[in-house]
Design an enzyme around this catalytic site. Structure first.
Site, mmCIF file in Angstrom:
data_model
loop_
_atom_site.group_PDB
_atom_site.id
_atom_site.type_symbol
_atom_site.label_atom_id
_atom_site.label_comp_id
_atom_site.label_asym_id
_atom_site.label_seq_id
_atom_site.Cartn_x
_atom_site.Cartn_y
_atom_site.Cartn_z
ATOM 1 N N GLU A 1 7.609 15.574 14.095
ATOM 2 C CA GLU A 1 6.906 16.050 12.914
ATOM 3 C C GLU A 1 5.131 15.928 13.111
ATOM 4 O O GLU A 1 4.283 16.677 12.716
ATOM 5 C CB GLU A 1 7.201 15.372 11.546
ATOM 6 C CG GLU A 1 8.495 16.376 11.215
ATOM 7 C CD GLU A 1 9.271 15.838 9.971
ATOM 8 O OE1 GLU A 1 8.979 15.081 9.166
ATOM 9 O OE2 GLU A 1 10.406 16.097 10.032
ATOM 10 N N THR B 1 -4.539 30.439 23.713
ATOM 11 C CA THR B 1 -3.398 30.528 22.578
ATOM 12 C C THR B 1 -4.177 31.360 21.251
ATOM 13 O O THR B 1 -3.438 32.217 20.701
ATOM 14 C CB THR B 1 -2.817 29.334 22.090
ATOM 15 O OG1 THR B 1 -1.981 28.918 23.265
ATOM 16 C CG2 THR B 1 -1.716 29.524 21.123
#
Ligand code: HSE
Length: 289
Positions: free
Chosen positions: A117, A171
């Site tokens: 997470e 990206t």
């Protein structure tokens, strides 16, 4: 005391699974962390990355705060084979290594859900960090801050032929060319290809892969940023022994899948593509589990 973390390269999206699907492959970066009485030392990477903005250090520092690791200084030594900014998850190796190391100093390196997470929060999407943490193929769903990741078995023994260009593609740039909205027909196409791709890999339905890797969400747009992308994909499509090909992560690496027993596959692919991949590196990889 030091902690050493080895993290695999990852190939995300697998065609239609944008920000969802990914798998780990047998290329690695290794990071060694040693706590110091003071200061920050980053060794083994280009000088412009050896400062407090370093991604590995940033992830380490954020994770240290999360686990309550009170450190005064740290030395980070990096080495490895995952190329930068080529769509093989090099940033994820840095993020995952930094977090795992901080957790390891507190004996919490097995808390993979927490590591996942935090890594997803830092990276922004889970499709590279999840297979980097769990190995194999993963699919992940993000809901608010919760990430649900499933590790899925790939039935057949495949090899992943990575066609790695000499040029980079960030990206951010590769995300900037994507449309903000999708026609319903394209969305349906993507969902159906994703279902076919995942089901084919799990069930060993090789005939489903070429169609399964197609998508309408990112590859048609990103392909325009990559020299020779469309002619290369046409050649790969026509080779009956190639099971399928897709843009690895945000690109520019193109991944072609072959069966393990196709031992002439790499030579054949290089011959078929010839000048289209002049100057490109071709690596035959396996699934890292
Ligand atoms: N899913 C991400 C993308 C992977 O395609 O932009 C690259 O970080």
């Amino acid at each position: 005391m030091y902690v050493r973390v080895r993290v695999p390269a990852t190939s995300a999206n697998l065609g239609p699974g944008f920000d969802v699907a990914g798998l780990a492959v047998t290329l690695y970066n290794t990071f060694t962390f040693e706590l110091l009485d003071e200061g920050l030392q980053i060794l083994g990477c280009p000088e412009q990355f050896a400062n407090k903005d370093n991604m590995t250090y940033q992830a380490f520092d954020e994770a240290a705060k999360e686990v309550g690791l009170d450190y005064k200084g740290v030395r980070i030594i990096t080495s490895g084979d995952v190329p930068y900014t080529r769509g093989l998850g090099s940033s994820s190796t840095c993020i995952v290594a930094g977090i795992v190391a901080a957790y390891a100093f507190k004996d919490r390196y097995e808390d993979r859900q927490d590591i996942l997470e935090l890594a997803t929060k830092i990276e922004g999407h889970p499709d590279n960090v999840a297979p980097a943490i769990f190995g194999g193929m993963t699919v992940s769903v993000m809901e608010d801050h919760k990430v649900t990741t499933l590790s899925l078995p790939i039935k057949n023994d495949y090899r992943f032929v990575a066609l790695i260009p000499p040029f980079t593609l960030s990206t951010a740039k590769a995300r900037a060319v994507l449309p903000n909205t999708l026609e319903r027909a394209d969305a349906i196409k993507n969902v159906s290809h994703l279902a076919l791709m995942v089901a084919s890999l799990i069930n060993g339905y090789d005939q489903g892969l070429k169609l399964g890797f197609k998508d309408r969400l990112h590859q048609p747009y990103r392909g325009k940023l990559i020299k020779n992308y469309f002619p290369i994909m046409d050649v790969l499509e026509k080779d009956d022994k190639i099971l399928g090909a897709y843009l690895s992560g945000a690109g520019p690496t193109i991944m072609a899948m072959i069966k393990a027993e196709d031992d002439k596959g790499v030579v054949r692919i290089k011959e078929e593509l010839g000048e289209l991949i002049e100057g490109w590196k071709v690596e035959k990889l396996e699934l890292d589990t």
